[in-house]
Design a protein around this motif. Structure first.
Motif, PDB file in Angstrom:
ATOM      1  N   SER A 360       0.633  -0.995   0.153  1.00 27.50           N
ATOM      2  CA  SER A 360      -0.102  -0.077  -0.088  1.00 27.50           C
ATOM      3  C   SER A 360       0.878   1.213  -0.014  1.00 27.50           C
ATOM      4  O   SER A 360       0.365   2.299  -0.594  1.00 27.50           O
ATOM      5  N   SER A 361       2.111   0.993   0.436  1.00 28.25           N
ATOM      6  CA  SER A 361       2.948   2.211   0.300  1.00 28.25           C
ATOM      7  C   SER A 361       4.294   1.550   0.455  1.00 28.25           C
ATOM      8  O   SER A 361       4.959   0.490   0.864  1.00 28.25           O
ATOM      9  N   TRP A 362       5.273   2.512   0.037  1.00 29.63           N
ATOM     10  CA  TRP A 362       6.612   1.771  -0.286  1.00 29.63           C
ATOM     11  C   TRP A 362       7.792   3.006   0.093  1.00 29.63           C
ATOM     12  O   TRP A 362       7.501   4.133   0.140  1.00 29.63           O
ATOM     13  N   ASP A 363       8.818   2.476   0.899  1.00 26.34           N
ATOM     14  CA  ASP A 363      10.128   3.326   1.248  1.00 26.34           C
ATOM     15  C   ASP A 363      11.311   2.928   0.165  1.00 26.34           C
ATOM     16  O   ASP A 363      11.454   1.796  -0.121  1.00 26.34           O
ATOM     17  N   ILE A 364      11.760   4.054  -0.205  1.00 27.54           N
ATOM     18  CA  ILE A 364      13.118   3.634  -0.864  1.00 27.54           C
ATOM     19  C   ILE A 364      14.341   3.700   0.001  1.00 27.54           C
ATOM     20  O   ILE A 364      14.298   4.827   0.600  1.00 27.54           O
ATOM     21  N   ILE A 365      15.081   2.690   0.074  1.00 26.25           N
ATOM     22  CA  ILE A 365      16.030   2.436   1.231  1.00 26.25           C
ATOM     23  C   ILE A 365      17.364   2.199   0.505  1.00 26.25           C
ATOM     24  O   ILE A 365      18.424   1.673   1.300  1.00 26.25           O
ATOM     25  N   SER A 366      17.518   2.917  -0.576  1.00 23.28           N
ATOM     26  CA  SER A 366      18.928   2.613  -1.008  1.00 23.28           C
ATOM     27  C   SER A 366      18.869   3.922  -2.172  1.00 23.28           C
ATOM     28  O   SER A 366      17.862   4.178  -2.951  1.00 23.28           O
ATOM     29  N   PRO A 367      20.142   4.313  -2.584  1.00 22.16           N
ATOM     30  CA  PRO A 367      20.388   5.105  -3.878  1.00 22.16           C
ATOM     31  C   PRO A 367      20.358   4.059  -5.041  1.00 22.16           C
ATOM     32  O   PRO A 367      20.222   2.842  -4.813  1.00 22.16           O
ATOM     33  N   ASP A 368      20.576   4.529  -6.128  1.00 19.30           N
ATOM     34  CA  ASP A 368      20.831   3.689  -7.347  1.00 19.30           C
ATOM     35  C   ASP A 368      22.192   2.930  -7.108  1.00 19.30           C
ATOM     36  O   ASP A 368      23.179   3.350  -6.740  1.00 19.30           O
ATOM     37  N   LEU A 369      21.946   1.619  -7.052  1.00 19.97           N
ATOM     38  CA  LEU A 369      23.207   0.715  -6.596  1.00 19.97           C
ATOM     39  C   LEU A 369      23.982   0.136  -7.563  1.00 19.97           C
ATOM     40  O   LEU A 369      24.635  -0.715  -7.406  1.00 19.97           O
ATOM     41  N   THR A 370      23.700   0.465  -8.856  1.00 18.28           N
ATOM     42  CA  THR A 370      24.266   0.139 -10.180  1.00 18.28           C
ATOM     43  C   THR A 370      25.569   1.017 -10.380  1.00 18.28           C
ATOM     44  O   THR A 370      25.832   1.946  -9.681  1.00 18.28           O
ATOM     45  N   ARG A 371      26.318   0.268 -11.482  1.00 15.62           N
ATOM     46  CA  ARG A 371      27.498   0.920 -11.667  1.00 15.62           C
ATOM     47  C   ARG A 371      27.290   2.533 -12.493  1.00 15.62           C
ATOM     48  O   ARG A 371      26.228   2.503 -13.325  1.00 15.62           O
ATOM     49  N   LYS A 372      27.791   3.239 -12.090  1.00 15.26           N
ATOM     50  CA  LYS A 372      27.701   4.529 -12.763  1.00 15.26           C
ATOM     51  C   LYS A 372      28.788   4.649 -13.926  1.00 15.26           C
ATOM     52  O   LYS A 372      28.192   5.306 -14.761  1.00 15.26           O
ATOM     53  N   THR A 373      29.842   3.804 -13.981  1.00 14.70           N
ATOM     54  CA  THR A 373      30.689   3.813 -15.194  1.00 14.70           C
ATOM     55  C   THR A 373      30.920   2.380 -15.333  1.00 14.70           C
ATOM     56  O   THR A 373      30.633   1.752 -14.465  1.00 14.70           O
ATOM     57  N   TRP A 374      31.378   1.882 -16.652  1.00 17.86           N
ATOM     58  CA  TRP A 374      31.461   0.604 -16.663  1.00 17.86           C
ATOM     59  C   TRP A 374      32.512   0.399 -18.102  1.00 17.86           C
ATOM     60  O   TRP A 374      32.581   1.160 -18.707  1.00 17.86           O
ATOM     61  N   ASP A 375      33.072  -0.870 -17.884  1.00 18.95           N
ATOM     62  CA  ASP A 375      33.900  -1.078 -19.210  1.00 18.95           C
ATOM     63  C   ASP A 375      32.943  -1.972 -19.850  1.00 18.95           C
ATOM     64  O   ASP A 375      32.149  -2.762 -19.518  1.00 18.95           O
ATOM     65  N   ILE A 376      33.471  -2.096 -21.262  1.00 18.85           N
ATOM     66  CA  ILE A 376      32.800  -2.595 -22.233  1.00 18.85           C
ATOM     67  C   ILE A 376      33.400  -4.192 -22.508  1.00 18.85           C
ATOM     68  O   ILE A 376      34.656  -4.082 -22.690  1.00 18.85           O
ATOM     69  N   PRO A 377      32.805  -5.370 -22.113  1.00 20.31           N
ATOM     70  CA  PRO A 377      33.459  -6.593 -22.394  1.00 20.31           C
ATOM     71  C   PRO A 377      33.777  -6.936 -23.653  1.00 20.31           C
ATOM     72  O   PRO A 377      33.201  -6.623 -24.507  1.00 20.31           O
ATOM     73  N   ALA A 378      34.994  -7.645 -23.475  1.00 21.12           N
ATOM     74  CA  ALA A 378      35.725  -7.983 -24.668  1.00 21.12           C
ATOM     75  C   ALA A 378      34.604  -8.786 -25.657  1.00 21.12           C
ATOM     76  O   ALA A 378      34.790  -9.053 -26.997  1.00 21.12           O
TER      77      ALA A 378
END
Length: 879
Positions: A360-378
């Motif tokens: 019925s209601s939600w709390d957000i308990i984290s920021p964006d937890l994914t990568r901000k930058t990344w390498d492109i895999p070979a």
């Protein structure tokens, strides 16, 4: 043979291969490069020298919905059995038109006639050729026929009519005018996703059609079809269990929405009666409320009420389930309940959501937890571009593992290769990713340790970066250090890892082909395949004493009672002779069906074993008879099995023997054995009978003895003079609300009937012996002695069988009454009725009277007769 190659990276094992020695050796005869594979090869039905092949340069990316197509896709033809090839281009789209996959077919009745489903950005459609593929004309541009070429491209021609052609897509289509117009042949709203067609070459009205759900057959050109529900082919994404009894398993399933199914059926098997969708989308997690098994959460994100059948969208981002809005979601979004606070539910996109109000209601308990930058895999290879590093963030949280010890500790893993941890309920987070886990290494599953707050396990699946090796990591210091634990695992990506809740360091891993087990906290792994088919194991859970898995293609599987595995994890030597722990067993009526059986052709899953599971290991073949006893609390043996037992003889029953359950005999052979005690005391020595409510291959004889009462018993195994003992707790079916005092009354009265039956049987046997002796003596006797023998013989017969002209009780009649009363009481777990209770009392009175008559007959009267025999110089009768 067409070899497509790796979907997520370049490899040289692509192209068309040919064998001229029945498959013993192969040579590559058509190859472009490591980025272009072959997806179809077809031989001309009238000229084996003519071969067609489709090359497709398709590549899947390491992130969700990332895909590319290269320049070398196209249709090729060989006229010399594959030695040389020419690309067929006239009339077809080119690489510049965004050409992708081509699916094609050859008309057996006229091999010059060909059809093709062509996937292309420009010029996609259905094409036809009347000159063996040398030139092509576009006959239809309806994208329902050819769209989504990376999924669909199947077309087939009627074996006898070149103008009749079929295409399998979301719907299967049929054309009778050489592809100009089309009508739906098979399909359903929402799409069944059909991928393969086969037609009987002599009877084209017979067609096999394969979809994501399974296979169907028509024998009348599509007028009617068989069902795919007779095939256990569900493609599941995860597995969870509720707290009901019997517990239900849940998951999203490919092309069939969601599934909830009981782990046992009331009718001796698990049928469609136990199955129901639960309103979650196909890719999603599905979990039941720990406090109310009728409330089911799933997908992104729905709340389903099993009692009302209603479903509510409770997404924290209304109106935008996957794309758009403030948060990112991909196909699979994790949904996990806290194991400490059963009202706390976690759900994730690129951030972690929490609700304690059922959505019925939600709390957000984290920021964006994914990568901000990344390498492109070979693995991206030739498709790599600078823009890929500049694209918007695409990663999401893919796994959530709340601590089993601390409500504020939560571990999460992302699909772009991060592991994050909070120890304060989400106020602060820290990146604790192992150095070996890099960009786009999917953290497929995490599991918090069950014994402390610092332990966690992580399954890392690198298949999307073209790495087929296993990766499992563990930490015992809150993520400060990680250890890779894969010794014993083959080159096989890992989808899930779980620790047993009741045995520290006992781990299970789900890979793309099998289940593996570690008894030493992951230091070494062993296969746990048993009778499991080789299939993609997507998830694994431990539910009480059971191990349950969700597969992508072979449905749910359950390994019943893993108590023995927990024992092995604690042992120094698993090879020694031993009786393993059994934990507990539920007293459950395995089959409560009351009518004629379901036909054996109807699909059904297996119920759990019909009783208590007893596992034991023999280090060598036993030198003497192996004995297994069940002892009650007083140490009295109430059930005995031995390796010398003989199978009971099946009488001339009026049913096919394939309905009857195979008989189990206690094994004395070296190795691990599983034996099932049916939770009854020693059965009566009666010919087996079988209920009308049969189960195919699993119909047990009707019981002839009482159920044991819930309580603690002992299992005693004797091997070559040495005994091994383990306790076992028998629990009542939790659904049964009959008070214990009533269950005890039922048992007492049933056992009274059972005991009286045994005593009367013993008496009847002695009377049989006495009657035989008397009948043998009579021809030799005369006078008063003969009269005495006749009188006592008549009384023996009367005591045993009664007098048809009177209603006086007899042993045979009373045995039938006692057995029927016992069976009636044992037929359910409900309180004994007053009338049955009175009938038992009356039967006991009759038994006492018959016993008194028997005692007089075999005592004083026999003694008197023996005196007469001795006087006549005849040997006395002894019993």
């Amino acid at each position: 043979m067409a070899a497509l190659g790796h979907p997520y990276g370049p490899n040289t094992e692509r192209g068309v291969y040919r064998s001229t020695d029945g498959g013993k050796t192969w040579e590559k005869v058509l190859y472009k490069d490591e980025n272009t594979g072959a997806i179809q090869v077809t031989i001309d039905p009238k000229n084996p020298k003519i071969v067609y092949a489709d090359l497709w340069a398709g590549r899947q990316g390491p992130w969700e919905n990332g895909s590319w197509e290269g320049p070398e896709s196209g249709l090729f033809k060989s006229t010399d059995g594959g030695n040389t090839w020419n690309k067929l281009t006239k009339g077809l789209p080119t690489a510049a038109d965004g050409l992708g996959r081509i699916g094609f077919c050859i008309a057996a009745s006229d091999p010059k006639r060909m059809y093709a489903c062509v996937d292309a950005t420009k010029g996609g459609g259905v094409y036809k050729s009347d000159d063996g593929g040398e030139t092509w004309n576009q006959d239809n541009i309806d994208n329902r026929l050819w769209d989504r070429g990376d999924d669909f491209a199947e077309c087939k021609v009627d074996p006898k009519n070149a103008d009749i052609v079929y295409i399998a897509n979301v719907v299967t289509w049929k054309s009778t005018d050489a592809g100009k117009t089309w009508s739906a042949y098979r399909g359903a709203p929402g799409g069944d996703d059909y991928h393969r067609l086969w037609f009987n070459p002599d009877h084209p009205e017979i067609c096999l059609l394969c979809s994501d759900q399974g296979a169907e057959i028509t024998v009348n050109d599509g007028e009617t079809w068989s069902t795919w529900y007779n095939q256990p082919t569900a493609q599941l994404y995860h597995v969870s269990a509720d707290n009901a009894f019997p517990y239900n398993l849940y998951s999203g399933q490919q092309e069939s929405g969601s599934v909830g199914i009981a782990s046992r059926g009331n009718d001796g098997q698990i049928t469609i009666r136990e199955w129901h969708p639960v309103a979650a989308e196909e890719y999603g997690y599905v979990v039941a409320d720990p406090l109310d098994p009728n409330i089911i959460y799933g997908g992104k994100i729905s709340k389903f009420n099993k009692l009302t059948g209603q479903v509510q969208d409770i997404s924290p981002q209304p109106g935008g389930r996957r794309r758009g809005g403030d948060y990112r979601f991909v196909r699979t979004a994790p949904i996990v309940f806290s194991t400490i606070d059963s009202k706390t539910l976690f759900y994730a996109g690129n951030v972690l959501f929490k609700t304690t109000t059922g959505g019925s209601s939600w709390d957000i308990i984290s920021p964006d937890l994914t990568r901000k930058t990344w390498d492109i895999p070979a693995s991206v290879g030739i498709y790599t571009s600078d823009d890929m590093k500049k694209m918007p963030q695409r990663g999401v949280i893919y796994s959530i593992a709340p601590s089993y010890k601390n409500i504020n500790t939560i571990w999460v893993g992302t699909d772009d290769g991060l592991i994050q941890l909070t120890n304060d309920g989400g106020k602060t987070w820290k990146n604790i990713t192992p150095p070996e886990v890099t960009s786009w290494n999917k953290v497929s599953m995490m599991d918090a340790g069950h014994s402390d707050d610092l332990t966690a396990y992580a399954a890392i699946n690198k298949i999307r970066v073209d790495d087929m090796n296993p990766y499992i990591y563990k930490t015992h210091d809150g993520g400060k250090t990680w250890k890779k634990i894969v010794t014993g695992l083959p080159a096989d990506p890992v989808n899930s890892v779980k620790e047993d809740p009741y045995c520290k360091g006992l781990l299970f891993a789900a890979t793309e082909t099998a289940v593996y087990i570690s008894f030493d906290d992951g230091e070494n792994w062993n296969p746990l395949r048993l009778n499991m088919p080789a299939t993609s194991i997507r998830d694994i859970i431990i539910k009480d004493n059971d191990l349950a898995i969700g597969t992508h293609g072979r449905s749910f599987w359950i390994l019943d009672d893993i108590s023995a595995l927990r024992d092995i994890a604690k042992l120094k030597s698993a090879a020694a002779t031993r009786l393993y722990s059994t934990g507990f067993a539920y007293r459950v009526r395995w089959n409560m069906y009351t009518d004629t059986p379901m036909p054996q052709e109807e699909p059904a899953g297996e119920n759990p074993p019909d009783g208590a599971v007893i596992d034991y290991n023999l280090a060598t073949d036993a030198a003497s008879v192996v004995k297994l006893e069940i002892l009650d609390a007083a140490g009295k043996t109430i059930r005995l099995y031995t390796s010398a037992d003989k199978p009971y003889e099946i009488p001339k029953v009026n049913i096919p023997l394939y309905w009857i359950r195979p008989q189990q005999i206690l094994s004395a052979a070296k190795g691990v054995h599983r034996f099932i005690w049916d939770l009854h005391v020693q059965p009566l020595d009666l010919p087996p009978t079988y209920s009308i409510a049969a189960i195919y291959g699993q119909t047990a004889p009707s019981p002839t003895s009482p159920w044991v009462m819930p309580g603690v018993y002992a299992i005693k195994l004797t091997v070559d003079g040495k005994t091994y003992t383990k306790p076992i707790t028998i629990k009542m079916d939790p659904r049964v609300k009959t008070p214990v005092i009533e269950l005890q009354k039922q048992y007492t009265l049933s056992n009274d009937c059972y005991t009286e039956y045994l005593q009367l049987s013993a008496a009847a046997n002695k009377l049989d012996t006495l009657q035989a002796r008397l009948e043998k003596l009579l021809p030799q006797a005369s006078g008063p002695l003969a009269d005495s023998i006749k009188i006592i013989t008549a009384d023996v017969v009367k005591l045993k069988a009664g007098n048809p002209k009177s209603k006086a009780p007899s042993i045979i009649g009373l045995k039938g009454t006692l057995f029927n009363l016992m069976s009636s009481m044992q037929g359910s777990d409900m309180p004994v009725t007053l009338q049955v209770s009175k009938a038992v009392t009356a039967a006991e009175i009759s038994a006492a009277q018959l016993t008194a008559t028997y005692n007089v007959l075999t005592g004083p009267r026999l003694k008197t007769l023996n005196g007469e025999l001795v006087k006549a110089h005849v040997a006395a009768i002894g019993l």
